[in-house]
Write an enzyme that holds these catalytic residues in place. Structure first.
Site, PDB file in Angstrom:
ATOM      1  N   ASP A  33      21.112 -55.103 -18.959  1.00 32.43           N
ATOM      2  CA  ASP A  33      20.660 -54.669 -20.173  1.00 32.43           C
ATOM      3  C   ASP A  33      20.904 -53.305 -20.759  1.00 32.43           C
ATOM      4  O   ASP A  33      21.679 -52.592 -20.041  1.00 32.43           O
ATOM      5  CB  ASP A  33      18.787 -54.656 -20.015  1.00 32.43           C
ATOM      6  CG  ASP A  33      18.148 -53.941 -19.226  1.00 32.43           C
ATOM      7  OD1 ASP A  33      18.865 -52.873 -18.873  1.00 32.43           O
ATOM      8  OD2 ASP A  33      17.384 -54.350 -18.490  1.00 32.43           O
ATOM      9  N   PRO A  50      35.981 -41.356 -10.193  1.00 31.71           N
ATOM     10  CA  PRO A  50      35.233 -39.973 -10.798  1.00 31.71           C
ATOM     11  C   PRO A  50      33.867 -39.900  -9.494  1.00 31.71           C
ATOM     12  O   PRO A  50      33.666 -40.841  -9.275  1.00 31.71           O
ATOM     13  CB  PRO A  50      34.902 -40.296 -11.935  1.00 31.71           C
ATOM     14  CG  PRO A  50      35.677 -41.429 -12.525  1.00 31.71           C
ATOM     15  CD  PRO A  50      36.141 -42.121 -11.365  1.00 31.71           C
ATOM     16  N   HIS A  94      25.901 -49.038 -14.906  1.00 33.89           N
ATOM     17  CA  HIS A  94      24.956 -48.711 -13.972  1.00 33.89           C
ATOM     18  C   HIS A  94      23.481 -49.175 -14.419  1.00 33.89           C
ATOM     19  O   HIS A  94      22.488 -48.582 -13.884  1.00 33.89           O
ATOM     20  CB  HIS A  94      24.931 -47.213 -13.906  1.00 33.89           C
ATOM     21  CG  HIS A  94      26.000 -46.363 -13.083  1.00 33.89           C
ATOM     22  ND1 HIS A  94      26.310 -45.111 -13.214  1.00 33.89           N
ATOM     23  CD2 HIS A  94      27.019 -47.275 -12.473  1.00 33.89           C
ATOM     24  CE1 HIS A  94      27.536 -44.951 -12.378  1.00 33.89           C
ATOM     25  NE2 HIS A  94      28.052 -46.091 -12.080  1.00 33.89           N
ATOM     26  N   THR A  95      23.343 -50.038 -15.339  1.00 33.96           N
ATOM     27  CA  THR A  95      22.293 -50.751 -15.548  1.00 33.96           C
ATOM     28  C   THR A  95      21.691 -51.674 -14.505  1.00 33.96           C
ATOM     29  O   THR A  95      20.605 -52.011 -14.460  1.00 33.96           O
ATOM     30  CB  THR A  95      22.280 -51.445 -16.830  1.00 33.96           C
ATOM     31  OG1 THR A  95      20.940 -52.250 -17.200  1.00 33.96           O
ATOM     32  CG2 THR A  95      23.584 -52.629 -16.982  1.00 33.96           C
ATOM     33  N   ASP A 138      19.083 -47.981 -12.507  1.00 34.56           N
ATOM     34  CA  ASP A 138      18.293 -47.989 -13.715  1.00 34.56           C
ATOM     35  C   ASP A 138      16.736 -48.460 -13.188  1.00 34.56           C
ATOM     36  O   ASP A 138      16.399 -49.431 -12.934  1.00 34.56           O
ATOM     37  CB  ASP A 138      18.707 -48.879 -14.389  1.00 34.56           C
ATOM     38  CG  ASP A 138      17.914 -49.421 -15.882  1.00 34.56           C
ATOM     39  OD1 ASP A 138      16.603 -48.790 -15.944  1.00 34.56           O
ATOM     40  OD2 ASP A 138      18.103 -50.363 -16.202  1.00 34.56           O
ATOM     41  N   ASP A 182      45.194 -54.590  -9.104  1.00 35.93           N
ATOM     42  CA  ASP A 182      46.101 -55.090  -8.072  1.00 35.93           C
ATOM     43  C   ASP A 182      45.548 -55.474  -6.745  1.00 35.93           C
ATOM     44  O   ASP A 182      46.288 -55.835  -5.903  1.00 35.93           O
ATOM     45  CB  ASP A 182      47.193 -54.247  -7.974  1.00 35.93           C
ATOM     46  CG  ASP A 182      46.924 -53.118  -7.029  1.00 35.93           C
ATOM     47  OD1 ASP A 182      45.752 -52.712  -6.896  1.00 35.93           O
ATOM     48  OD2 ASP A 182      47.858 -52.434  -6.593  1.00 35.93           O
ATOM     49  N   GLY A 187      45.739 -49.436 -10.531  1.00 35.61           N
ATOM     50  CA  GLY A 187      45.360 -50.660 -11.341  1.00 35.61           C
ATOM     51  C   GLY A 187      44.903 -51.756 -10.787  1.00 35.61           C
ATOM     52  O   GLY A 187      44.477 -51.625  -9.513  1.00 35.61           O
ATOM     53  N   HIS A 244      36.302 -50.394  -8.899  1.00 33.67           N
ATOM     54  CA  HIS A 244      37.303 -49.639  -8.212  1.00 33.67           C
ATOM     55  C   HIS A 244      38.668 -50.216  -7.802  1.00 33.67           C
ATOM     56  O   HIS A 244      39.270 -49.436  -7.473  1.00 33.67           O
ATOM     57  CB  HIS A 244      36.533 -49.483  -6.519  1.00 33.67           C
ATOM     58  CG  HIS A 244      35.171 -48.559  -6.628  1.00 33.67           C
ATOM     59  ND1 HIS A 244      34.973 -47.789  -5.385  1.00 33.67           N
ATOM     60  CD2 HIS A 244      34.454 -48.211  -7.577  1.00 33.67           C
ATOM     61  CE1 HIS A 244      34.298 -46.865  -5.475  1.00 33.67           C
ATOM     62  NE2 HIS A 244      33.617 -47.112  -6.956  1.00 33.67           N
ATOM     63  N   ASP A 245      38.753 -51.350  -7.988  1.00 33.76           N
ATOM     64  CA  ASP A 245      40.209 -51.888  -7.927  1.00 33.76           C
ATOM     65  C   ASP A 245      41.006 -51.209  -9.038  1.00 33.76           C
ATOM     66  O   ASP A 245      42.031 -50.823  -8.743  1.00 33.76           O
ATOM     67  CB  ASP A 245      40.179 -53.449  -7.982  1.00 33.76           C
ATOM     68  CG  ASP A 245      41.531 -54.027  -7.838  1.00 33.76           C
ATOM     69  OD1 ASP A 245      42.377 -53.145  -7.077  1.00 33.76           O
ATOM     70  OD2 ASP A 245      41.941 -55.171  -8.262  1.00 33.76           O
TER      71      ASP A 245
HETATM   72  C1  HEM Z   1      31.919 -42.946 -15.154  1.00 30.29           C
HETATM   73  C2  HEM Z   1      32.181 -42.646 -13.622  1.00 30.29           C
HETATM   74  C3  HEM Z   1      31.597 -43.442 -12.729  1.00 30.29           C
HETATM   75  C4  HEM Z   1      30.869 -42.674 -11.652  1.00 30.29           C
HETATM   76  C5  HEM Z   1      31.142 -41.062 -11.255  1.00 30.29           C
HETATM   77  C6  HEM Z   1      30.446 -43.671 -10.644  1.00 30.29           C
HETATM   78  C7  HEM Z   1      29.769 -43.510  -9.391  1.00 30.29           C
HETATM   79  C8  HEM Z   1      29.023 -44.382  -8.913  1.00 30.29           C
HETATM   80  C9  HEM Z   1      28.219 -44.126  -7.695  1.00 30.29           C
HETATM   81  C10 HEM Z   1      28.331 -42.647  -7.079  1.00 30.29           C
HETATM   82  C11 HEM Z   1      27.620 -45.137  -7.339  1.00 30.29           C
HETATM   83  C12 HEM Z   1      26.726 -45.339  -5.940  1.00 30.29           C
HETATM   84  C13 HEM Z   1      27.714 -45.546  -4.821  1.00 30.29           C
HETATM   85  C14 HEM Z   1      26.971 -45.194  -3.621  1.00 30.29           C
HETATM   86  O1  HEM Z   1      25.592 -45.104  -3.774  1.00 30.29           O
HETATM   87  O2  HEM Z   1      27.548 -45.110  -2.498  1.00 30.29           O
HETATM   88  C15 HEM Z   1      27.825 -46.147  -8.344  1.00 30.29           C
HETATM   89  C16 HEM Z   1      27.528 -47.561  -8.253  1.00 30.29           C
HETATM   90  C17 HEM Z   1      27.758 -48.432  -9.068  1.00 30.29           C
HETATM   91  N1  HEM Z   1      28.886 -48.402  -9.844  1.00 30.29           N
HETATM   92 FE1  HEM Z   1      29.591 -46.635 -10.958  1.00 30.29          FE
HETATM   93  N2  HEM Z   1      30.581 -44.889 -11.429  1.00 30.29           N
HETATM   94  C18 HEM Z   1      31.248 -44.735 -12.603  1.00 30.29           C
HETATM   95  C19 HEM Z   1      31.664 -45.711 -13.430  1.00 30.29           C
HETATM   96  C20 HEM Z   1      31.543 -47.086 -13.156  1.00 30.29           C
HETATM   97  C21 HEM Z   1      32.063 -48.250 -13.879  1.00 30.29           C
HETATM   98  C22 HEM Z   1      33.224 -47.998 -14.984  1.00 30.29           C
HETATM   99  C23 HEM Z   1      31.508 -49.191 -13.437  1.00 30.29           C
HETATM  100  C24 HEM Z   1      31.927 -50.730 -13.733  1.00 30.29           C
HETATM  101  C25 HEM Z   1      32.431 -51.208 -14.974  1.00 30.29           C
HETATM  102  C26 HEM Z   1      30.387 -48.926 -12.240  1.00 30.29           C
HETATM  103  C27 HEM Z   1      29.501 -50.087 -11.698  1.00 30.29           C
HETATM  104  C28 HEM Z   1      28.990 -49.501 -10.711  1.00 30.29           C
HETATM  105  C29 HEM Z   1      27.959 -50.445  -9.949  1.00 30.29           C
HETATM  106  C30 HEM Z   1      27.816 -51.927 -10.651  1.00 30.29           C
HETATM  107  C31 HEM Z   1      27.238 -49.636  -9.101  1.00 30.29           C
HETATM  108  C32 HEM Z   1      26.227 -50.560  -8.456  1.00 30.29           C
HETATM  109  C33 HEM Z   1      26.833 -51.035  -7.052  1.00 30.29           C
HETATM  110  C34 HEM Z   1      25.864 -51.807  -6.055  1.00 30.29           C
HETATM  111  O3  HEM Z   1      24.696 -51.910  -6.279  1.00 30.29           O
HETATM  112  O4  HEM Z   1      26.398 -52.173  -4.773  1.00 30.29           O
HETATM  113  N3  HEM Z   1      30.636 -47.543 -12.347  1.00 30.29           N
HETATM  114  N4  HEM Z   1      28.793 -45.484  -9.298  1.00 30.29           N
END
Ligand code: HEM
Ligand SMILES: *[C@@H]1O[C@H](CO)[C@@H](O)[C@H](O)[C@H]1NC(C)=O
Ligand SMILES: *[C@@H]1O[C@H](CO)[C@@H](O)[C@H](O)[C@H]1NC(C)=O
Ligand SMILES: *[C@@H]1O[C@H](CO)[C@@H](O)[C@H](O)[C@H]1NC(C)=O
Ligand SMILES: *[C@@H]1O[C@H](CO)[C@@H](O)[C@H](O)[C@H]1NC(C)=O
Ligand SMILES: *[C@@H]1O[C@H](CO)[C@@H](O)[C@H](O)[C@H]1NC(C)=O
Length: 345
Positions: A272, A182, A212-213, A264, A93, A91, A85-86
């Protein structure tokens, strides 16, 4: 033996596919170029080496992060997401860390902030580093190192190199978090465009989505897929029907949007390649996950990444790349004294 050769070949194919990005080829990822600070937006390996006396910045961050992740196994996902998110808003930052002021609503107050946390861990690291090496270590570097160390705890080794020398920004706007991050309902075209805006390509999109694993979400972000996908009371046909049923049980109507869901389902605490297996079984949680199968090239990358060795190697590459998105270096920005407020306020 043979398996390793295949893994290597497949990884090479993916890497060749990314060669268009100057400075980010894997071959260059461990060469001398980094010592000169080229590529990666001007970041360097071990930027703090001669800036903090005998204090190791990397070790300080790792020790605190590992103790936090050991005490709370949900912390790895939180710190990984914080870095993402940062980087996607202005960027890498540390703009994501700024608290709102009387005048501004910062990124962390925006809709996509929900469930973002880990701020206290960053504060604790910053406090320690300010005591040991004042006004030197940026919050943006702490976030980048913390994300790497958080994921690495499971393996007890560094999963990717983190280049340092980022400076902290002075601006954080809620509106930018909304437009740059996104949405869980984004389609493939939108995802590719939003990643492209950050200099990240199709491979990076598929590879980084593998984050998202680990981690969790909430029913609010998937209920539309379960009950009212096209607005006429049906489920998303791209979702495995059995899995949809499982999710409906976890998110019964009237939906309590806050109910926690693992992303996952088999192993949301383990980093994984199961995310890709789940995707291929049509068990990706978000529309944005399922979207990775709607493009032929992307779908073929999903298939390749089911192989864990390939996934880890590629994830490392793409994290280095994401960690260099629009970074401030040199005279740009500042080193914040507190990660939550810009200096002089
Ligand atoms: C491809 C576009 C992406 C979308 C649409 C997206 C969307 C989301 C959403 C909606 C959540 C759940 C948030 C909530 O429940 O409020 C989430 C969780 C998460 N996202 Fe993504 N994400 C994306 C890419 C990424 C990327 C690039 C990373 C890290 C490199 C990432 C890491 C994570 C992680 C680790 C969680 C779990 C956070 C937790 O358990 O506290 N995501 N994401
Ligand atoms: C906040 O807004 C007030 C009134 O518009 C202004 O006087 C002040 O300088 C602003 N503070 C900052 C930090 O921008
Ligand atoms: C996150 O956003 C929500 C909704 O926009 C808001 O109510 C909440 O206060 C924000 N959280 C933080 C920590 O700012
Ligand atoms: C993807 O989503 C965007 C924004 O919602 C929309 O304008 C576009 O038509 C969609 N593209 C496809 C192929 O569905
Ligand atoms: C279903 O979706 C449509 C269109 O998005 C919306 O107007 C309607 O209120 C939704 N129904 C329910 C029960 O959520
Ligand atoms: C989950 O575990 C089951 C049983 O071990 C396995 O058959 C399935 O392929 C796994 N699914 C995913 C998405 O990893």
């Amino acid at each position: 033996m043979r398996k390793h050769i295949i893994v290597f070949l497949v990884a090479s194919i993916l890497v060749v596919g990314c060669m268009g990005d100057p400075g980010h080829g894997r071959g260059r990822g461990h060469g001398h170029d980094h010592d000169k600070g080229r590529g990666h937006g001007g970041l360097k390996m071990h930027y703090y080496l001669n800036r903090c006396g005998s204090v190791s910045v990397e070790k300080t961050v790792k020790d605190i992060v590992w103790s936090k992740v050991a005490a709370d196994n949900t912390m790895a996902a939180k710190l990984l997401r914080l870095h993402y998110h940062d980087c996607f808003v202005r960027g890498c930052d540390a703009s994501v860390l700024l608290d709102p002021t009387q005048n501004t609503t910062t990124e962390k107050t925006a809709g996509p902030n929900r469930s973002i946390s880990g701020y206290e861990v960053i504060d604790e690291i910053k406090t320690k580093l300010e005591a040991d090496c004042p006004e030197t270590v940026s919050c943006a570097d702490i976030v980048a190192l913390a994300a790497r160390d958080a994921v690495s705890f499971q393996f007890q080794r560094e999963m990717w190199p983190v280049f340092t020398g980022r400076k902290d920004g002075r601006v954080s706007l809620a509106s930018e978090a909304v437009t740059n991050l996104p949405s869980a309902n984004a389609n493939f075209t939108t995802l590719l465009t939003q990643f492209g805006d950050k200099g990240l390509n199709l491979n990076d999109l598929v590879i980084l989505s593998g984050a998202h694993t680990i981690g969790v979400s909430r029913c609010a972000l998937v209920s539309r897929r379960l009950y009212n996908f096209t607005g006429v009371g049906d489920a998303d046909p791209s979702l495995d029907p059995e899995y949809a049923q499982t999710l409906r049980k976890l998110c019964p109507q009237p939906v309590n949007g806050g109910t926690i869901l693992e992303m996952d389902p088999n192993s949301s605490l383990t980093f994984d390649s199961d995310y890709y297996r789940a995707l291929n079984e049509h068990k990706g949680l978000f529309v944005s996950d399922a979207a990775l199968l709607t493009n032929q090239q992307s779908a073929s990358v999903v298939k390749v990444l089911e192989n864990q060795l390939v996934f880890f190697a590629q994830f490392a590459r793409s994290m280095v790349k994401m960690g260099a998105v629009e970074v401030l270096t040199g005279d740009q920005g500042e080193v914040r004294k507190s990660c939550r407020v810009v200096n002089g306020q």
